[in-house]
Design an enzyme around this catalytic site. Structure first.
Site, short mmCIF file in Angstrom:
data_model
loop_
_atom_site.label_atom_id
_atom_site.label_comp_id
_atom_site.label_asym_id
_atom_site.label_seq_id
_atom_site.Cartn_x
_atom_site.Cartn_y
_atom_site.Cartn_z
CG ASP A 18 -8.22 -3.25 -9.85
OD1 ASP A 18 -8.19 -3.82 -8.74
OD2 ASP A 18 -7.90 -2.16 -10.03
CD GLU A 95 -4.78 -3.88 -0.47
OE1 GLU A 95 -3.77 -2.87 -0.16
OE2 GLU A 95 -5.41 -4.21 -1.37
CE LYS A 131 -3.88 -5.32 -4.92
NZ LYS A 131 -5.24 -4.88 -5.13
CB THR A 155 -0.58 -3.13 -3.98
OG1 THR A 155 -1.50 -2.14 -4.65
CG2 THR A 155 -0.78 -3.06 -2.32
CG PHE A 177 -0.75 2.07 -8.46
CD1 PHE A 177 -0.73 0.65 -8.29
CD2 PHE A 177 -1.95 2.43 -7.41
CE1 PHE A 177 -1.24 -0.23 -7.16
CE2 PHE A 177 -2.59 1.73 -6.47
CZ PHE A 177 -2.27 0.28 -6.45
#
Length: 322
Positions: A18, A95, A131, A155, A177
């Site tokens: 990440d 993203e 993403k 996400t 998450f």
């Protein structure tokens, strides 16, 4: 000699880095890599990557015109992603701009443009995950993109309804998450929590069990970790995306790492949900944590995206004046 906990984890879970830090990825050797505006902003501000930034700025100066700042930011994201794709054997997540989180059509257009930009650099769509935030609009964008063969990573996912809607949309992968869920509950006065009772860990385990019990192929990739205990409590999850600091901690730790998740030994499985837009929005409204953390997450990514754009605009101006 006992293998490190990181090596043990890799034997049962695909480990993803990440980070946008290219050198960290080289050192840690993850299978996949994922970035976001926050990580990209940190990378752009790192002197080691000045040449990549300068190339994008020079390109932007040649383009000129309206929208050049956003175009340079897109180029930077793809530039870093292409570098990462040369290192990792698997996928790189890139993203869609967070300020498009409530615009399905614009998210689709941006995703197609990202894929085209990667293709120009010799990176095919099979190596990329787009993403997108797990809003209703983002989920519908993912539905269209998946039908076009563009795999998506949903996400900012905090609750089972988001995971169910992502699976219904045919998403390739979700990033539930963990740490941010814990943060919310601690702030609300909950705890103290162990790794087993951590609300973020419990949430991912519930989603994993739901997917496996109902034959859903969407990949579960736990994200946003606060400590190695959370990671160890999810050993066996399909994938885990972990920051360099925690990867280093796991690499330096020994002792047995037992498998916690497997398709055959799922926890209690929630009943199958059927969610249209109204049911999805109501379910999210009923979950204060998921609603607040989704909104906060989008705001945070937009803030860093704006900071990145401001940095790029200043560099374009200084290059123009030179």
């Amino acid at each position: 000699m006992t293998a490190s906990k990181l090596d043990q984890l890799r034997a049962m879970t695909t480990v993803v880095a990440d980070t946008g830090d290219i050198e960290a990825v080289r050192r840690l050797k993850p299978v996949d890599c994922t970035t976001n505006p926050t990580l990209l902003l940190k990378a752009v501000e790192t002197p080691a990557y000045a040449a990549l930034v300068e190339e994008a700025i020079a390109w932007g100066r040649r383009q000129g015109g309206a929208g050049v700042v956003e175009a340079v930011c897109d180029r930077l994201a793809v530039t870093f992603g292409a570098e990462l794709a040369r290192i990792v054997p698997g996928r790189v997540s890139t993203e869609v701009d967070a300020d498009l989180s409530f615009d399905t059509a614009a998210s689709i257009a941006k995703a197609r443009a990202i894929i085209a930009a990667y293709r120009e650099r010799g990176v095919e769509r099979e190596r990329i995950l787009i993403k997108i935030a797990s809003t209703w609009e983002g989920l519908q964008a993912a539905r269209v993109l998946q039908q076009e063969g563009i795999d998506c990573n949903l996400t900012l996912l905090f609750a089972l309804p988001q995971a169910v809607a992502a699976a219904d949309a045919g998403a390739f992968l979700i990033s539930p998450f963990v740490g941010r869920i814990l943060d919310w509950h601690v702030k609300a006065g909950g705890g103290p929590y162990t790794a087993e009772t951590d609300p973020g860990v419990v949430s991912v385990r519930t989603i994993y069990s739901y997917y496996k019990a109902h034959g859903i192929d969407t990949v579960v990739m736990g994200a946003s970790f606060r400590n190695t205990g959370e990671i160890e409590a999810l050993a066996g999850c399909d994938r885990l995306t972990i920051g360099p600091g925690l990867l280093d901690e796991l690499a330096g730790a020994t002792g047995e790492l037992p498998r916690k998740l497997s398709p055959e030994t799922s926890d209690r499985v929630p009943a199958k949900l059927d969610l249209d837009e109204k049911a999805f929005r109501f379910a999210m409204n009923e979950d204060a944590m998921a609603t607040e953390k989704l909104a906060e997450g989008i705001r945070g990514f937009v803030k860093d995206l704006r900071s990145l754009r401001k940095l790029v605009a200043a560099k374009l101006d200084s290059a123009k004046a030179a």
